[in-house]
Design an enzyme around this catalytic site. Structure first.
Site, short mmCIF file in Angstrom:
data_model
loop_
_atom_site.label_atom_id
_atom_site.label_comp_id
_atom_site.label_asym_id
_atom_site.label_seq_id
_atom_site.Cartn_x
_atom_site.Cartn_y
_atom_site.Cartn_z
N GLU A 1 0.84 -1.21 0.00
CA GLU A 1 0.00 0.00 0.00
C GLU A 1 0.87 1.25 0.00
OE1 GLU A 1 -2.87 1.05 -0.47
OE2 GLU A 1 -4.37 0.36 0.96
N ASP A 2 0.40 2.29 -0.65
CA ASP A 2 1.14 3.55 -0.60
C ASP A 2 1.05 4.20 0.78
OD1 ASP A 2 -1.57 3.96 -1.04
OD2 ASP A 2 -1.32 5.60 -2.44
N ASP B 1 -3.55 5.02 6.55
CA ASP B 1 -4.11 6.25 7.11
C ASP B 1 -5.05 5.87 8.26
OD1 ASP B 1 -4.99 8.86 7.37
OD2 ASP B 1 -5.74 9.08 5.35
N PHE C 1 -1.53 16.54 4.38
CA PHE C 1 -2.10 15.97 3.16
C PHE C 1 -0.98 15.80 2.14
CE2 PHE C 1 -4.29 15.51 -0.79
CZ PHE C 1 -5.39 14.74 -0.44
N ARG D 1 -0.24 12.09 -8.90
CA ARG D 1 0.22 10.72 -8.66
C ARG D 1 1.60 10.48 -9.26
NH1 ARG D 1 -4.08 7.45 -6.85
NH2 ARG D 1 -6.11 7.91 -7.74
#
Ligand code: PRP
Length: 198
Positions: free
Chosen positions: A111-112, A115, A164, A177
């Site tokens: 996963e990037d 969160d 963010f 991206r």
């Protein structure tokens, strides 16, 4: 803080947006090399099956896969969430399943970003039912301050503050991206106020 929600459909680049580098491209690549070595050391003789979550995890998967020595295969899955506030509603839904079975395989979910943890909580439950030999999690970025679900990543690239972030797979309304680094997105305060009032 801007909202990464999938339901956003503003594709125009807004005036006043700027991105400040948080983790440079070379630093990301060095960390991935180290993670790849660590993963191979933990599973020296095993074929590894990497499973990435579309779309954000793709860059991390391709760099990680190329850095791990020995036998590596990979597959993709996609999920969607309801509501605009990422996955904090807890409503995660499968939109594209894996192509092949993971039964008996040593699976690393790639996963990037970790969160709230809602996505991984959903996926780990799903994958566990499919009886992999081992199930591990690799995330490039971990935001521990945002965690809602008690999810733990076995391999973490960088632990980051609650900002963010965009780049290296992470988007804002599908943009950014393709940045080779991870950066913090700022919005011009006048623009942000206007957007919030809409
Ligand atoms: C991001 C990221 C993870 C998820 C993590 O995906 O790629 O899959 O959010 O968030 P959580 O820990 O709060 O569940 P996103 O929904 O932005 O989709 P994308 O990968 O297509 O950008």
């Amino acid at each position: 803080m801007p909202n990464r929600g999938k339901k956003q459909r503003k594709n125009k680049k807004a005036p006043g947006e700027s991105v400040k580098i948080l983790i440079s491209g070379p630093r990301i690549q060095r960390r991935i090399q180290a993670l790849a070595k660590q993963i191979r050391k933990d599973f020296p003789d095993e074929p590894l099956h990497l499973v990435s979550v579309l779309k954000g995890g793709v860059f991390f998967l391709t760099d990680l896969a190329r850095s791990i020595s020995g036998e590596v295969s990979f597959d993709f899955i996609a999920v969607s969430s309801y509501g605009q506030d990422t996955h904090s509603s807890g409503q995660v839904r499968l939109t594209r399943d894996l192509d092949s079975s993971i039964e008996g395989k040593t699976v690393i979910v790639v996963e990037d970003i970790l969160d709230t943890g809602m996505t991984l909580q959903y996926l780990l439950k799903l994958f566990q039912q499919r009886k992999p030999k081992h199930l591990r999690v690799a995330v490039l970025l971990d935001k521990p301050d945002r965690r809602i679900a008690p999810v733990h990543a076995d391999y973490v690239g960088f632990s980051i503050p609650n900002e963010f972030v965009v780049g290296y797979g992470l988007d804002y309304s599908e943009r950014y991206r393709n940045l080779p680094y991870v950066g913090v997105l700022s919005l011009d305060s006048k623009w942000a106020k206007k957007a919030a009032a809409k």
